[in-house]
Design a protein around this motif. Sequence first.
Motif, short mmCIF file in Angstrom:
data_model
loop_
_atom_site.label_atom_id
_atom_site.label_comp_id
_atom_site.label_asym_id
_atom_site.label_seq_id
_atom_site.Cartn_x
_atom_site.Cartn_y
_atom_site.Cartn_z
N UNK A 98 0.87 -1.18 0.00
CA UNK A 98 0.00 0.00 0.00
C UNK A 98 0.90 1.22 0.00
N UNK A 99 0.73 2.08 -0.99
CA UNK A 99 1.59 3.25 -1.15
C UNK A 99 0.77 4.51 -0.92
N UNK A 100 1.19 5.27 0.06
CA UNK A 100 0.51 6.54 0.35
C UNK A 100 0.91 7.56 -0.72
N UNK A 101 -0.05 8.37 -1.19
CA UNK A 101 0.28 9.29 -2.28
C UNK A 101 -0.23 10.70 -2.00
N UNK A 102 0.54 11.69 -2.48
CA UNK A 102 0.08 13.08 -2.42
C UNK A 102 -0.89 13.34 -3.55
N UNK A 103 -0.48 12.95 -4.75
CA UNK A 103 -1.29 13.12 -5.96
C UNK A 103 -1.24 11.82 -6.73
N UNK A 104 -2.37 11.46 -7.36
CA UNK A 104 -2.33 10.28 -8.22
C UNK A 104 -2.70 10.72 -9.64
N UNK A 105 -1.91 10.24 -10.62
CA UNK A 105 -2.13 10.63 -12.02
C UNK A 105 -2.59 9.40 -12.79
N UNK A 106 -3.73 9.53 -13.46
CA UNK A 106 -4.26 8.42 -14.26
C UNK A 106 -3.69 8.53 -15.67
N UNK A 107 -2.66 7.74 -15.96
CA UNK A 107 -2.05 7.72 -17.30
C UNK A 107 -2.15 6.31 -17.86
N UNK A 108 -3.33 5.71 -17.69
CA UNK A 108 -3.45 4.29 -18.01
C UNK A 108 -4.12 4.03 -19.35
N UNK A 109 -4.11 5.04 -20.25
CA UNK A 109 -4.52 4.83 -21.63
C UNK A 109 -5.93 4.27 -21.77
N UNK A 110 -6.11 3.24 -22.60
CA UNK A 110 -7.46 2.69 -22.79
C UNK A 110 -8.06 2.10 -21.51
N UNK A 111 -7.23 1.84 -20.50
CA UNK A 111 -7.75 1.33 -19.21
C UNK A 111 -8.09 2.46 -18.25
N UNK A 112 -8.20 3.68 -18.76
CA UNK A 112 -8.43 4.84 -17.88
C UNK A 112 -9.68 4.67 -17.02
N UNK A 166 -7.16 15.31 -5.60
CA UNK A 166 -5.77 14.94 -5.93
C UNK A 166 -5.71 13.83 -6.98
N UNK A 167 -6.83 13.59 -7.65
CA UNK A 167 -6.86 12.60 -8.74
C UNK A 167 -6.80 13.37 -10.06
N UNK A 168 -5.68 13.20 -10.79
CA UNK A 168 -5.44 13.99 -12.01
C UNK A 168 -5.61 13.09 -13.24
N UNK A 169 -6.36 13.58 -14.21
CA UNK A 169 -6.56 12.83 -15.46
C UNK A 169 -5.54 13.24 -16.52
N UNK A 170 -5.08 12.26 -17.28
CA UNK A 170 -4.35 12.51 -18.53
C UNK A 170 -4.90 11.47 -19.49
N UNK A 171 -6.14 11.68 -19.92
CA UNK A 171 -6.89 10.58 -20.55
C UNK A 171 -7.69 11.00 -21.79
N UNK A 172 -8.17 9.98 -22.50
CA UNK A 172 -9.17 10.20 -23.54
C UNK A 172 -8.67 10.86 -24.81
#
Length: 406
Positions: A214-228, A350-356
Motif C-alpha cells: 500500500x503506497x501513500x500518495x500526495x497526488x495520483x495521475x491516471x495515465x493508463x490509456x485505454x484502461x483509464x 488529488x486525482x489527475x486525469x491525462x486521458x481520452x
Amino acid sequence: MSQTSISNAPKHARYDVVIVGGAMFGSSVAWFLADNPDFDGSILVVEKDPTYEFTSTSHTNSCMRQQFSREINVRVSQFAAEFVKNFRDFMGNDPRVPAVPFHSYGYMYLADNEAFAEVLRESQKVQAACGAATRIMSADEIRRDYPFYQVDDIVAGSHNLVDEGYFDGNTLFDWWKRSAREKGAEYVTNEVVAMTRNAAGAKVESVTLKSGQVIVCGTVVNASGPRAVATSRMAGIEIPVEPRKRYTFIFAAEKPLDRDLPLTIDPSGVHMRTDGTYYLAGCPPDDDPAVDYDDFVQDFSIWEDKVWPAIATRIPQFEAIKLTNSWAGHYAFNTFDQNAILGPHTQVENFIFVNGFSGHGFQQSPAMGRGTAELITYGEYRTLDLTPFNYARIAENRPFIEKAVI
Ligand SMILES: Cc1cc2nc3c(=O)[nH]c(=O)nc-3n(C[C@H](O)[C@H](O)[C@H](O)COP(=O)(O)OP(=O)(O)OC[C@H]3O[C@@H](n4cnc5c(N)ncnc54)[C@H](O)[C@@H]3O)c2cc1C
C-alpha cells in the motif's frame, strides 16, 4: 540487479506523485515533473507491463498535424513540433540525445460535399490565426500538386506541409523514461489494483499494488490509456473513455508514387500516407463498439472490403499493391467530445486525469505532460492554458467538441 533494471517493489511507502501507467503519457508527466527545478517531490511510476506490448503507444501511427478545429489543439500540436525539432535543447543539451526524425509531408483532408468543405474552411481560419500554413485547395490545385489522386468527386482539400507528418515519437518516449529515472523518478513493474479515499472522499490517500503493498500518495495521475476507466473506478470516478479498435495496414506498391503521399483523410473514412518506401493505411471499423482490453484480433475483411477499395479508387496506381504488415491497436476514445480529459477531478481533488486522447495523443504528449507537471507543481497552468480540457466540463455536460478526429 543492474543499475538500469526496474524493480517491482517501490523503495518507499509514500510518494508525492504516483503515476498509474508508464507509457507515453506517464513518462511525459514523469519527465516534465522531474525536469522542473521547482518540483522537489518524489515520483513513482507504476507500469504493469514494461514490454508495453499492448499499449496505444506501441500501436501508434506517430503523426502530428496542425489541422484541428479547436485553437487549443492547434497550439498543443505546435508545441509538439517545437519540442520535436529542438529535442536535444529541451533535454538539457544532453549530447547523448539524438535528433528526432520528423518527415513533414503534410496532411490532406478531402471533402466530397459542400458541408464538409465548409467545416474545412472554418477550421483553416482557426489554424491560420494560430500561424499554421494550412490552405484550402480546389480539386484542380490538388490534381496539379498531386497528379496521382483521382479527385473528380472532390469539392475541396485542406493541406499543410509545415510541421505535419510523421515524427519518431518513440525517441521521445525512450528518452523521457530514461531521463526521468536519471532525475530521480522511480519506475516499478507492478499494477495498481485499488485506491483508498479519505473519510470525506475528497482525496485518494493510497494506492494498492498487485504485490500487496500500500503506497501513500500526495497526488495520483491516471495515465493508463485505454484502461483509464478501470483506473478511475478504483477512486469511485466514472469517465467517458473506452477502448476502441483501430486497424493499421502497411503495404508496398508495385508502382510507387513519384512523390510523398500526404496523410490523406479520404471521405470514406480511410486514411493513408507514405511510410518510408512503403505506405500505411488505416480506418475505424464501420461498427465501432468498445472492445475488451485484451482484444487485439486483426480483421482482414476490413482491408479487403473497405481499405483497399477506398485507396485504389482514390489513387488508381494503388490497384497493384501487396499487404506486408498490419496490426490492431486501441484508442482511448472519449465518447463525450473526442477531446483530452485533463486536470483534477471536481471532487476527488488529488486525482489527475491525462486521458481520452482519441487518436491524437502522441502529438499531444509534450504539451499535456508539461501542463500536468505545471498543475502539480504550481496549482495552475503556466504556459498553455489547458483548462478547456478540464474534467469539470464532463460533470457540467459542456462538450468541447474536436471535429478533426481521425
Ligand atoms: C492505431 C493507432 C494510431 C494512432 N496514431 C496516432 C497518431 O498518428 N498521432 C497521434 O498523435 N496519436 C496517435 N495515436 C494515439 C496515441 O498513440 C495515444 O494517444 C498514446 O500512445 C496514448 O498513450 P498513453 O500513455 O495514454 O496510453 P498507453 O500507451 O496505452 O499506456 C497506458 C499504460 O498504462 C499501463 N497501465 C494501465 N493500467 C495500469 C494499472 N492499473 N497499473 C499499472 N499500469 C497500468 C499500461 O500497461 C500501459 O503501459 C494512435 C493510437 C493508435 C491505437
